[in-house]
Design a protein around this motif. Structure first.
Motif, short mmCIF file in Angstrom:
data_model
loop_
_atom_site.label_atom_id
_atom_site.label_comp_id
_atom_site.label_asym_id
_atom_site.label_seq_id
_atom_site.Cartn_x
_atom_site.Cartn_y
_atom_site.Cartn_z
N ARG A 286 -5.64 -10.90 -8.14
CA ARG A 286 -5.93 -9.93 -7.08
C ARG A 286 -7.21 -9.14 -7.33
NH1 ARG A 286 -4.75 -10.46 -2.53
NH2 ARG A 286 -4.88 -8.22 -2.19
N ARG A 325 -0.60 -1.04 -0.72
CA ARG A 325 -0.55 -2.10 0.30
C ARG A 325 -1.70 -1.93 1.28
NH1 ARG A 325 4.36 -4.55 2.15
NH2 ARG A 325 5.46 -2.77 1.25
N ASP A 326 -2.40 -3.04 1.57
CA ASP A 326 -3.49 -3.00 2.53
C ASP A 326 -3.03 -3.47 3.91
OD1 ASP A 326 -3.31 -5.76 2.39
OD2 ASP A 326 -5.07 -5.99 1.11
N ALA A 327 -3.97 -3.60 4.84
CA ALA A 327 -3.62 -3.98 6.21
C ALA A 327 -3.06 -5.39 6.29
CB ALA A 327 -4.86 -3.86 7.11
N GLN A 328 -3.37 -6.24 5.33
CA GLN A 328 -2.86 -7.61 5.31
C GLN A 328 -1.55 -7.74 4.51
OE1 GLN A 328 -6.28 -6.95 4.70
NE2 GLN A 328 -6.54 -7.34 6.90
N ASN A 329 -0.93 -6.60 4.21
CA ASN A 329 0.34 -6.57 3.47
C ASN A 329 0.18 -7.10 2.05
OD1 ASN A 329 3.04 -5.77 3.42
ND2 ASN A 329 3.77 -7.84 3.83
N GLN A 330 -1.01 -6.96 1.51
CA GLN A 330 -1.29 -7.34 0.13
C GLN A 330 -1.49 -6.08 -0.70
OE1 GLN A 330 -1.29 -10.51 -1.08
NE2 GLN A 330 -0.69 -11.24 0.95
N ASP A 332 -3.32 -4.05 -3.73
CA ASP A 332 -4.51 -3.97 -4.55
C ASP A 332 -4.39 -2.78 -5.48
OD1 ASP A 332 -5.94 -6.19 -3.41
OD2 ASP A 332 -6.31 -4.94 -1.64
N SER A 436 0.37 4.60 1.18
CA SER A 436 -0.99 4.08 1.37
C SER A 436 -2.03 5.17 1.33
CB SER A 436 -1.08 3.34 2.72
OG SER A 436 -0.72 4.21 3.78
#
Length: 762
Positions: A286, A325-330, A332, A436
Motif C-alpha cells: 500500500r 479509509r479513502d474514497a475507494q474503500n482502501q 492508507d 477519516s
C-alpha cells in the motif's frame, strides 16, 4: 391642656394612648423583631452563597484529578535477575498483580523473579533447533503474553507466558507458566533455511501470524492454524506462507495488527512500509510514509487495539500513524499527530495494556509518558544516567521496570490515573482510530478493552443549547404574549381563572411530560408532519382573520360580549383549525409529498428521527411556559396604573399604551422571566432523556435529536466506575452545566439592572 388631658383619657378614667413605658416596651419589641428579621435573612442569604460555593468546591475536588500530572518514583534498584554478563536482554514483562517480573535473554532463557528484592522464582529454557543460533526476537501485543525466537536456519520457537493463581491458606500465590500454542518443536518459517534477520509476531482470534525479513532481504508472512482431530485427538499445524513485495533498504522492525489486515515494516531510511495482508494469497503493497528526513525509525510499537503505530526516530521525534479509509474503500497509513520531541535518539517504546498510552525512553536516559487520544505529554524526566534501554509497564499501569545500558533494573511506582483526558480531548476535534478526519464525539464505553473512549463535551454542550433554544423558541412568544394579554386586556374574573390554571401546569411532573412526548407526541408528529407545519402557519392566520372579522361586526353585537372576554371566542376557532389541519394531513402528503413527508425529507438529504428537537421543543416548551408566564404576567400587571391611565388620557390607544408604556416599564420583569425559563430549559433532564433519542450529534437540525449534559449525567453516572476518568468527566459535565447557568444568570442580572436603571424613572 385640660382638653388634651380629656382626649387622652376615657370616660372611666383610663388612658386611650399607650403610656411612655408601654411605648418604650413596644419600641424594643419592634427593634428586636427588625434585627431578628434582618440578621435572619442575611444569615439565610449567606447560607445560600456558602451552599453554592460548597457545590463548586465539591465538583472541583472531583474534577481536578483529571488534570493532575503523572508521577514516577523509583523504589528499588538491582541487577536484572537471570541475565548473565554476556547475554542480552530482549524483553521484560510484569504480571497483573505487580508481584512478578520476567526477563527474556537472547539465549532463550526466561526468568521469573520477585519484584520485591529481585529473588528468582523460576526459570525456563525455550526449545531451539540443533546447531542453530538465535538471530531475531519478537513479541505479540502485551495482552497476549506471546513471544517468538527466530533462528539462523529459518525456524522459530513460539511461547506464551501465563500465570496460575491459587489461594493456599487464603494467601494469593502466583505460579508462572510457559506454554506453547503451536507445540514445543520449532516450526519452519522459511523452507529454504535462510536466516531470519527481523521477526514480527501477532496472536488474534483467527490464529497466529509471523512475518520475517530473511538474510537475503526478502519478506515473508506466514499464518499458523492449529487443528485438532476430534476422533483421534491428533493435532496438526497448518501453515500458509506468502511472499511480500520488497523495497529498497533493509527492515528494522515488523508489526502486525491483531485482525491480520495490516503489516508494517520500518526501514533504515526513515520510512514505514504498509502492506495489506487481509487476503494472504494476494498481499498488496500500500505504499510507504516518510517518518523523518534526518534519521531512521529507531522503534515502533502498536497501541492497545493494534490500530495505531507509535514511531520513534533517531532524531528524537515521536509520531502516531494509523490506516485511514479513502474514497475507494482502501486503507492508507496516515500521519495523525506528533508528541513532544526528545533531544536524543529514541531507544524504546512500550505501549500500555488497556489504554492508548505509551512510555518512551531515549539515549540520554529520559523517560516520557504520553497518551494518543488526548494528544498529551503527561510526564518527562531523566531516570537513568545513560541510555534507557528497556521499559516494561504493568497491566494496571501502576508499576514500571526501567533498564539502563549497564543492565541495572529500576522498579518504579507510577501514578498516572487519567492520561486520556486533556483540554484538547474535551473541547477540540480529535482524530479517533477508524475515523477519516478529526471529529467531536461522545462515546464513553463499549464492550471490550480495545475500545478507544471518546469523551468530547462539545456534542453534549451543543445538545444542551439546542434543546433549550427550541424550547424557548416555542415557549417564549406564547408565554410573553399570553402574559401581556392576561394582565392588561383580560377581565379580572377571567384572569382569576386563567392565571392559576397556567401556574398549576408548573406542578405537572416533567417525567409525565417526557413520557407523553416520547410515547404519544413523537409518533403523532412523525405520522402527521404536514399538520404540525400547517398549525404553525394556519393558526396565527386564523386568529388574525377572526380578530379582523370581529372588529367589523356591528357595535351592538360586539358589546354583548363583556370587555376582556373576547379570548373565549377564540377557543372554537383554535379547535376547528387544529382539527382541520390534522384531518387534511394525509391528503397533503399524498398531493405534495408522494404519500410521506418524512420520506420526502430523507430523499432530499434531511435526516428525520422520530424523537427529535421538534418534539423536545414542544414538550419542554409546555414545561417552561408556566415559569415565564407567571413572572412576566406579574411584571405587566404591576405597572403603575397612573402611567397607563395617563397614556390613555393623552389619546393613546390601548395597544399604543402597551407598546410605549407597559412593555418598557415591565421589561425588567419580563427579561427575568425569560432568563428563568432558559435556566429551567438548560437544566431539564427527564423530558430530553425520554424524548430526544439521546444521540450526541453535532448539528442544529430540528428533525434530529441530541444529548444534553443533564441527560447524559442521569444516564451514565450509575454505570461509571467510581474514580474512573469517565466518572470524573461526568462531574466535569455537571460543573460545566452549573457554570453555564451561573454565567447566564450573571449576565441576565447585569442586563436587568441596566434596564431597571433606564426605565426606573417612569
Amino acid at each position: 391642656m385640660n382638653d388634651l388631658s380629656q382626649l387622652s383619657t376615657s370616660a372611666k378614667g383610663r388612658s386611650l394612648l399607650p403610656s411612655p413605658e408601654q411605648r418604650e416596651r413596644l419600641r424594643r419589641k419592634r427593634t428586636l423583631r427588625d434585627n431578628a428579621s434582618r440578621y435572619g435573612i442575611g444569615a439565610a442569604g449567606i447560607g445560600v452563597v456558602i451552599a453554592l460555593g460548597m457545590i463548586f468546591v465539591y465538583l472541583f475536588s472531583e474534577v481536578m484529578p483529571l488534570f493532575k500530572s503523572a508521577q514516577v518514583s523509583t523504589e528499588q534498584t538491582y541487577a536484572i535477575p537471570g541475565v548473565a554478563g554476556s547475554e542480552t536482554l530482549e524483553h521484560l514483562t510484569i504480571d497483573r498483580h505487580d508481584t512478578l517480573g520476567a526477563s527474556f535473554t537472547d539465549t532463550g532463557r526466561i526468568t521469573f523473579f520477585e519484584l520485591e528484592g529481585g529473588a528468582i522464582r523460576s526459570s525456563f529454557e525455550m526449545p531451539r533447533p540443533d546447531d542453530a543460533a538465535q538471530s531475531a526476537f519478537a513479541t505479540g501485543f502485551a495482552t497476549t503474553g506471546a513471544f517468538a525466537y527466530g533462528y539462523d536456519n529459518g525456524e522459530i520457537s513460539l511461547g506464551q507466558v501465563e500465570y496460575a493463581i491459587t489461594y493456599p491458606d487464603n494467601q494469593r500465590h502466583i505460579e508462572p507458566q510457559l506454554t506453547f500454542p503451536l507445540g514445543e518443536a520449532p516450526l519452519p518459517l522459511d523452507e529454504a533455511g535462510r536466516a531470519i534477520r527481523v521477526l514480527g509476531l501477532q496472536l488474534g482470534d483467527r490464529g497466529i501470524y509471523a512475518a520475517a525479513e530473511l538474510e537475503d532481504g526478502s519478506l515473508t508472512v506466514t499464518s499458523f492454524e492449529r487443528r485438532e482431530n476430534i476422533m483421534t485427538g491428533e493435532v496438526s499445524i497448518e501453515q500458509t506462507t506468502a511472499e511480500l513485495p520488497g523495497f529498497d533498504g533493509r527492515a528494522r522492525q515488523i508489526l502486525i495488527d491483531n485482525r491480520f489486515r495490516h503489516l508494517y515494516v520500518s526501514d533504515d531510511g526513515g520510512a514505514i512500509h504498509h502492506y495489506d495482508i487481509g487476503n494472504l494469497r494476494a498481499p498488496e503493497y500500500r505504499g510507504a510514509v516518510r517518518v523523518t528526513e534526518e534519521g531512521g525509525v529507531a522503534k515502533m510499537a502498536l497501541l492497545n487495539g493494534t490500530v495505531s503505530i507509535i514511531a520513534g526516530t533517531t532524531d528524537g521525534q515521536v509520531r502516531q500513524y494509523f490506516p485511514v479509509r479513502d474514497a475507494q474503500n482502501q486503507y492508507d497509513l496516515t500521519h495523525i499527530r506528533d508528541f513532544a520531541r526528545y533531544e536524543a535518539p529514541i531507544t524504546h517504546i512500550e505501549a500500555e495494556y488497556t489504554r492508548r498510552g505509551f512510555l518512551v525512553g531515549d539515549a540520554r536516559g529520559n523517560l516520557g509518558i504520553h497518551h494518543a487520544t488526548a494528544g498529551a505529554d503527561v510526564f518527562d524526566a531523566p531516570k537513568t544516567e545513560g541510555p534507557l534501554a528497556r521499559i516494561a509497564i504493568s497491566p494496571v499501569n501502576s508499576l514500571a521496570l526501567l533498564v539502563d545500558e549497564s543492565q541495572r533494573l529500576q522498579v518504579a511506582s507510577v501514578s498516572n490515573r487519567h492520561p486520556d483526558i486533556s483540554i484538547s480531548s474535551l473541547w477540540q476535534k480529535v482524530w479517533y482510530e477508524g475515523s477519516s478526519e478529526p471529529r467531536y464525539v461522545w462515546q464513553s464505553s463499549a464492550g471490550g478493552d480495545e475500545f478507544e473512549p471518546k469523551m468530547s463535551l462539545v456534542p453534549l454542550t451543543l445538545g444542551t443549547l439546542k434543546a433549550a433554544f427550541y424550547a424557548m423558541l416555542f415557549a417564549t412568544p406564547l408565554a410573553l404574549m399570553g402574559a401581556i394579554y392576561t394582565a392588561y386586556f383580560m377581565s379580572p374574573k377571567l384572569r382569576g381563572k386563567v392565571k392559576p390554571t397556567i401556574e398549576v401546569m408548573e406542578a405537572l411532573p416533567t417525567v409525565i411530560l417526557g413520557f407523553l412526548a416520547g410515547l404519544w407526541l413523537a409518533p403523532f408528529v412523525e405520522n402527521r408532519l404536514p399538520a404540525v407545519f400547517s398549525l404553525l402557519l394556519m393558526m396565527p392566520i386564523a386568529m388574525l382573520a377572526f380578530a379582523y372579522l370581529w372588529s367589523r361586526l356591528p357595535t351592538a353585537l360586539r358589546t354583548r360580549v363583556p370587555d376582556g372576554w373576547e379570548a373565549v371566542l377564540l377557543i372554537p376557532v383554535i379547535v376547528l383549525v387544529g382539527w382541520a389541519c390534522v384531518t387534511a394531513s394525509p391528503h397533503v402528503e399524498i398531493l405534495f409529498f408522494d404519500g410521506s413527508l418524512r420520506q420526502w425529507l430523507t430523499d432530499n438529504g434531511i435526516n428525520y428521527d422520530q424523537r427529535n428537537a421538534l418534539v423536545v421543543g414542544i414538550a419542554m416548551g409546555f414545561a417552561v411556559i408556566p415559569t415565564i408566564f407567571s413572572i412576566a404576567e406579574d411584571a405587566v400587571f404591576n405597572v403603575p396604573k397612573h402611567l397607563t391611565q395617563g397614556s390613555l388620557a393623552l389619546g393613546a390607544t390601548r395597544w399604543q399604551t402597551v407598546v410605549g408604556v407597559v412593555l418598557p416599564t415591565a421589561s425588567v420583569g419580563m427579561f427575568s422571566a425569560v432568563m428563568m425559563g432558559f435556566g429551567r430549559a438548560v437544566g431539564e433532564t427527564m423530558i430530553v432523556l425520554m424524548a430526544t433519542g439521546n444521540s450526541p450529534i453535532m448539528n442544529f437540525n430540528i428533525f434530529e435529536g441530541m444529548r444534553t449534559l443533564s441527560a447524559n449525567i442521569a444516564v451514565e453516572m450509575t454505570e461509571a466506575a467510581v474514580g474512573s476518568s469517565h466518572f470524573r468527566v461526568l462531574f466535569l459535565a455537571a460543573l460545566v452545566l452549573l457554570a453555564m447557568t451561573f454565567v447566564v444568570n450573571t449576565l441576565a442580572e447585569i442586563i436587568r439592572q441596566r434596564l431597571r436603571k433606564r426605565y426606573g424613572n417612569l
